[in-house]
Design a protein around this motif. Sequence first.
Motif: not given
Length: 245
Positions: A38-56, A196-198, A230-233
């Motif tokens: 999980g840490e590796a994926f978090d690093y790839l998104i800049g360790e921040k909450t993205t817009y799609p994650a907020k929408r979800a 998709m978030d920490n 969900n698929e589109e998000n």
Amino acid sequence: MIPKSHPRYESLLLRDKMVKASKEGYLADSAMIAHGRGEAFDYLIGEKTTYPAKRAMYVAVAALLLSNNPVISVNGNATALACDEIIELAKSVDAKIEINLFYRTDDRVKIITKLYEDHGFKDILGTLDDDIEYLNDIKNNRASASKTGIYSADTILIPLEDGDRAEILKKSGKNIITIDLNPLSRTSKMSDVSIMDNIVRAIPFMTKIAEDLKTQEKSVLIELVNDFDNEENLKESLEQIKLKE
């Protein structure tokens, strides 16, 4: 002591929580591997909450608030990283909390039960004293489900979940929400709402969202859930992953 000036300060704090939880005896040996992935994926998104994650997250909270019997499923990793935050979210959306472990032992269940009780949540489910049923088609310890919790729940939040149980819970007619940093995982693909978030960022933000959505008309919550794809998000979530040069 980790200096705050360290560029990986936040990440190292989470690792330290995992190490402490392992020493206290409620993490499985493979928990560190799962956390590292999980840490590796978090690093790839800049360790921040993205817009799609907020929408979800907005959709997830709306679904929890609309549910008759919402349950938050917790394992060792989720407890180590966000015990207090999970409790706050549960109280905010009037959800139950249930212990569910792949490597389930009486000792691990006892320790996690005590942790939640010591942190102020007395009605934890999935304990050694609980009335347990077993879900068909799950061939491991995660088949266990509290009769008043996951077994009869209509909506289940399954952070840091394994895909096998997520798929079967979904097939059993339950509304499934997950927090998973890997948008390609079976859990993410099988869930109705995939965040998709920490977990350490997502859970507190969901609690804030709950305080907002509880003031809205029920029709607003229904519209949020019905309009979500969900698929589109997940496709948009995948686009947030950028390889660093």
